[in-house]
Motif scaffolding. Structure first.
Motif, short mmCIF file in Angstrom:
data_model
loop_
_atom_site.label_atom_id
_atom_site.label_comp_id
_atom_site.label_asym_id
_atom_site.label_seq_id
_atom_site.Cartn_x
_atom_site.Cartn_y
_atom_site.Cartn_z
N UNK A 124 0.80 -1.21 0.00
CA UNK A 124 0.00 0.00 0.00
C UNK A 124 0.84 1.27 0.00
N UNK A 125 2.15 1.11 0.18
CA UNK A 125 3.04 2.28 0.12
C UNK A 125 3.46 2.58 -1.31
N UNK A 126 3.15 1.66 -2.23
CA UNK A 126 3.55 1.86 -3.63
C UNK A 126 2.91 3.14 -4.17
N UNK A 127 3.77 4.01 -4.68
CA UNK A 127 3.28 5.26 -5.25
C UNK A 127 3.14 6.38 -4.23
N UNK A 128 3.47 6.11 -2.96
CA UNK A 128 3.27 7.15 -1.94
C UNK A 128 4.57 7.89 -1.60
N UNK A 129 5.70 7.41 -2.10
CA UNK A 129 7.00 8.01 -1.81
C UNK A 129 7.41 7.84 -0.33
N UNK A 130 6.68 7.02 0.41
CA UNK A 130 7.07 6.75 1.81
C UNK A 130 8.27 5.81 1.81
N UNK A 131 8.97 5.78 2.93
CA UNK A 131 10.17 4.92 3.02
C UNK A 131 9.79 3.46 2.76
N UNK A 132 8.63 3.08 3.28
CA UNK A 132 8.18 1.69 3.10
C UNK A 132 8.08 1.32 1.61
N UNK A 133 7.80 2.33 0.77
CA UNK A 133 7.69 2.04 -0.66
C UNK A 133 8.99 1.46 -1.21
N UNK A 134 10.10 2.11 -0.86
CA UNK A 134 11.38 1.68 -1.42
C UNK A 134 11.79 0.30 -0.92
N UNK A 135 11.21 -0.11 0.22
CA UNK A 135 11.56 -1.43 0.75
C UNK A 135 11.03 -2.57 -0.11
N UNK A 136 9.98 -2.29 -0.90
CA UNK A 136 9.45 -3.33 -1.78
C UNK A 136 10.52 -3.88 -2.71
N UNK A 137 11.28 -2.96 -3.32
CA UNK A 137 12.36 -3.38 -4.23
C UNK A 137 13.29 -4.36 -3.52
N UNK A 138 13.68 -3.98 -2.29
CA UNK A 138 14.64 -4.79 -1.53
C UNK A 138 14.05 -6.16 -1.17
N UNK A 139 12.80 -6.16 -0.73
CA UNK A 139 12.17 -7.44 -0.34
C UNK A 139 12.05 -8.36 -1.56
N UNK A 140 11.63 -7.78 -2.68
CA UNK A 140 11.45 -8.59 -3.90
C UNK A 140 12.79 -9.18 -4.35
N UNK A 141 13.83 -8.34 -4.33
CA UNK A 141 15.15 -8.82 -4.75
C UNK A 141 15.63 -9.94 -3.82
N UNK A 142 15.46 -9.71 -2.52
CA UNK A 142 15.92 -10.71 -1.55
C UNK A 142 15.17 -12.04 -1.73
N UNK A 143 13.85 -11.95 -1.88
CA UNK A 143 13.04 -13.17 -2.02
C UNK A 143 13.49 -13.95 -3.25
N UNK A 144 13.72 -13.23 -4.34
CA UNK A 144 14.13 -13.93 -5.58
C UNK A 144 15.50 -14.57 -5.39
N UNK A 145 16.37 -13.85 -4.71
CA UNK A 145 17.70 -14.36 -4.41
C UNK A 145 17.61 -15.67 -3.62
N UNK A 146 16.66 -15.72 -2.68
CA UNK A 146 16.48 -16.90 -1.82
C UNK A 146 15.58 -17.96 -2.47
N UNK A 147 15.20 -17.70 -3.73
CA UNK A 147 14.34 -18.65 -4.49
C UNK A 147 12.98 -18.85 -3.82
#
Ligand code: G
Ligand code: G
Ligand code: MN
Length: 306
Positions: A238-261
């Motif tokens: 829900x932070x997507x598009x809001x410019x809140x700090x939580x928004x930028x964490x999505x990129x990191x979580x997605x990258x990490x999850x993919x890294x961990x398969x």
């Protein structure tokens, strides 16, 4: 400001008491006895009311189990690769009386604290297996996701009974995902959890870490337990598009999850902008009001046909 107010109140009470002593000629000893009496009654009242409230909810839930008042609703999960619904999350509801429906926020904590969540889960699983039987038979890839707590893993009979119900319904373990919330981190050093999770995986069940981002699971934790899926909490989506700090964490979580398969499921998808972002980042599974809220199995049938 608050401290000032409290100090002021305290001063005012002391002044009033002194005035009482002077004006009514009672002794300080009598005043002390009076105050102690008041304090004791207050403590007794707090104690009794604190114990009575959970007890009555506890009792109400026991009766509700007896009267079969708990039932499942289903929220669909959308697969962006197949452009179709791939399964549903089973969500607990309580039909109290005629038409009042009680949401889990109100009782889940108490159900977990008292252990009643275990029989409740078995009750709704039985209904879910019956209601979803046709869909699961016709779509071997379709899944049901159940929310579990640490308590389910501590119960001696839960998995035996669950698997028995599932076998009786002709549903395969491959069609079931167990979601375990990140907030209830299972103890990494507790061999019971690790072993049970491993056994479940070997039997063909899938495991998801739920509400990811609201707890504090480290990468080593994610590697330690045999999860297949990671569900990103709606707080981040829900932070997507809001410019809140939580928004930028999505990129990191997605990258990490993919890294961990880990296969990613995004929850709480509500808007086109969120959908577009998740599509662009190749998050495979999406869940949220953008698609549908939790509904009856009848509605799920209609959604699948439409
Ligand atoms: O739809 P929603 O309001 O159902 O759910 C509220 C909360 O209750 C969520 O955190 C969800 O994970 C939890 N919850 C819903 N159904 C179940 C259930 O069957 N078991 C457990 N342990 N939690 C559930
Ligand atoms: O904790 P868990 O993820 O199991 O619970 C799902 C919760 O999220 C339920 O309370 C459900 O009603 C809620 N939910 C599901 N989809 C959406 C959504 O798109 N937006 C919001 N705000 N809540 C949602
Ligand atoms: Mn969940």
């Amino acid at each position: 400001m608050l401290v000032h107010k409290m100090q002021f109140k305290l001063l005012w009470i002391i002044a009033t008491l002194c005035f009482l002593v002077v004006a009514t000629h009672i002794s300080y000893m009598q005043l002390l006895i009076f105050l102690l009496g008041g304090l004791t009654s207050f403590l007794l009242y707090s104690l009794v009311s604190h114990h009575l409230r959970p007890y009555s909810l506890h009792r109400a839930m026991e009766l509700a189990i007896k009267n079969n008042e708990f039932f499942p609703e289903y929220q669909p999960i959308y697969d962006i690769y197949r452009k179709a619904y791939s399964g549903v999350e089973v969500l607990l509801r309580w039909q109290d009386g005629q038409d009042k429906i009680i949401m889990p926020d109100f009782f889940i904590e108490e159900a977990e604290a008292t252990g009643l969540i275990v029989p409740i889960t078995l009750q709704i699983a039985k209904i879910a297996f019956e209601e979803a039987r046709t869909i699961l038979k016709n779509n071997p890839d379709f899944h049901l996701a159940f929310n579990l707590s640490a308590l389910h893993f501590k119960s001696l009979h839960f998995f035996n009974q669950f698997i028995q119900l599932q076998n009786e319904s002709g549903i395969t373990p491959h069609q079931i995902i167990f979601e375990i919330t990140e907030r209830e981190l299972l103890n990494k050093n507790d061999l019971v959890f690790s072993k049970s999770m491993q056994t479940l995986r070997e039997a063909g069940f899938a495991l998801a870490i739920d509400d990811y981002g609201t707890g504090h699971a480290s990468i080593s934790y994610l590697q330690h337990f045999p999860f297949n899926y990671l569900k990103i909490d709606k707080l981040f989506i829900q932070a997507i598009g809001t410019k809140a700090i939580t928004e930028s964490l999505n990129d990191a979580i997605i990258r990490m999850a993919k890294e961990l398969k880990l296969v990613i499921i995004a929850e709480g998808v509500e808007t086109q902008a969120q959908f577009d972002y998740l599509l662009k980042h190749e998050v495979r599974y999406l869940q949220g009001w953008y698609f549908s809220k939790a509904v009856s199995m009848e509605r799920i049938h209609t959604l699948l046909e439409g």
